[in-house]
Design a protein around this motif. Structure first.
Motif, PDB file in Angstrom:
ATOM      1  N   LEU A  12       0.832  -1.202   0.000  1.00  0.00           N
ATOM      2  CA  LEU A  12       0.000   0.000   0.000  1.00  0.00           C
ATOM      3  C   LEU A  12       0.866   1.251   0.000  1.00  0.00           C
ATOM      4  CD1 LEU A  12      -2.723  -1.085   2.571  1.00  0.00           C
ATOM      5  CD2 LEU A  12      -2.716  -1.358   0.094  1.00  0.00           C
ATOM      6  N   VAL A  13       0.444   2.236  -0.784  1.00  0.00           N
ATOM      7  CA  VAL A  13       1.143   3.518  -0.839  1.00  0.00           C
ATOM      8  C   VAL A  13       0.092   4.623  -0.752  1.00  0.00           C
ATOM      9  CG1 VAL A  13       3.112   2.689  -2.186  1.00  0.00           C
ATOM     10  CG2 VAL A  13       1.093   3.519  -3.372  1.00  0.00           C
ATOM     11  N   ASN A  14       0.507   5.784  -0.309  1.00  0.00           N
ATOM     12  CA  ASN A  14      -0.412   6.902  -0.195  1.00  0.00           C
ATOM     13  C   ASN A  14      -0.055   7.920  -1.271  1.00  0.00           C
ATOM     14  OD1 ASN A  14      -2.161   8.878   0.486  1.00  0.00           O
ATOM     15  ND2 ASN A  14      -1.278   9.324   2.488  1.00  0.00           N
ATOM     16  N   ASN A  15      -0.577   7.735  -2.480  1.00  0.00           N
ATOM     17  CA  ASN A  15      -0.312   8.639  -3.600  1.00  0.00           C
ATOM     18  C   ASN A  15      -1.552   9.406  -4.036  1.00  0.00           C
ATOM     19  OD1 ASN A  15       2.402   8.025  -3.806  1.00  0.00           O
ATOM     20  ND2 ASN A  15       2.039   6.303  -5.175  1.00  0.00           N
ATOM     21  N   ALA A  16      -2.577   9.431  -3.217  1.00  0.00           N
ATOM     22  CA  ALA A  16      -3.819  10.108  -3.577  1.00  0.00           C
ATOM     23  C   ALA A  16      -3.622  11.620  -3.586  1.00  0.00           C
ATOM     24  CB  ALA A  16      -4.924   9.728  -2.596  1.00  0.00           C
ATOM     25  N   SER A  17      -4.417  12.290  -4.392  1.00  0.00           N
ATOM     26  CA  SER A  17      -4.400  13.750  -4.455  1.00  0.00           C
ATOM     27  C   SER A  17      -5.824  14.266  -4.315  1.00  0.00           C
ATOM     28  CB  SER A  17      -3.845  14.226  -5.795  1.00  0.00           C
ATOM     29  OG  SER A  17      -2.513  13.818  -5.952  1.00  0.00           O
ATOM     30  N   ILE A  18      -5.950  15.373  -3.620  1.00  0.00           N
ATOM     31  CA  ILE A  18      -7.240  16.060  -3.519  1.00  0.00           C
ATOM     32  C   ILE A  18      -7.031  17.450  -4.091  1.00  0.00           C
ATOM     33  CG2 ILE A  18      -8.997  16.971  -1.966  1.00  0.00           C
ATOM     34  CD1 ILE A  18      -8.349  14.643  -0.080  1.00  0.00           C
TER      35      ILE A  18
END
Length: 170
Positions: A12-18
């Protein structure tokens, strides 16, 4: 010691963008505005999301098609006229129009009210370069049709009629 790959567990990686409403690079082209929301760089060229504002009577694009990308229109305000082939459809706020590659299409605002929409390109095909080139080309007087066509073709856009491709009303 070399780490062995794990074929059974997800990494798992945290590459989300808002991207918030007022965020994103914006260009203003003949009264129309384009704001880059999800860019080719951000999505590894998988998706492009662009917020478009069309003033009254503005033309977004005349009839054209794409060879390598699909385009989706999501109308968020007003009534957009979408051409698909030889038909014209009125798309009110909330309408989603999916236009797969090789489908001739164009869009414009035929009303006296501002129209806002989201344009999605899949894959993105570095569409930001297209919009930046469009900003430059449509700012010139007179508009050079050869330069316009070269830009269109470079970014996977092919006018159905090259004698009627510049997005201005006659």
């Amino acid at each position: 010691m070399k780490k062995e790959p794990n074929y059974f567990e997800d990494e798992l990686v945290n590459n989300a963008s808002i991207i918030y409403p007022e965020e994103g690079e914006s260009l203003h082209i003949n009264g129309m505005s384009v704001t880059f929301k999800v860019t080719s760089e951000l999505s590894n060229n998988q998706l492009g999301v662009y917020e478009i504002t069309l003033p009254p009577k503005a033309i977004g694009a005349k009839l054209h098609y794409h060879r390598f990308m699909d385009e989706t229109f999501i109308v968020t305000k007003g009534t957009l006229t979408i051409e698909i082939g030889d038909t014209k459809q009125k798309a009110e706020s909330g309408t989603v129009a999916y236009v797969p590659r090789f489908s001739p299409h164009g869009f414009r605002n035929d009303t006296e009210e501002t129209v806002q929409l989201l344009l999605l390109f899949n894959p993105a095909e570095k569409r930001e370069g297209f919009f930046k080139g469009l900003h430059e080309t449509l700012s010139e007087v007179p508009i050079d049709p050869k330069k316009y066509l070269k830009l269109y073709n470079k970014y996977d856009s092919f006018p159905v009629d090259t004698s009627n491709m510049i997005p201005v009303r006659e």
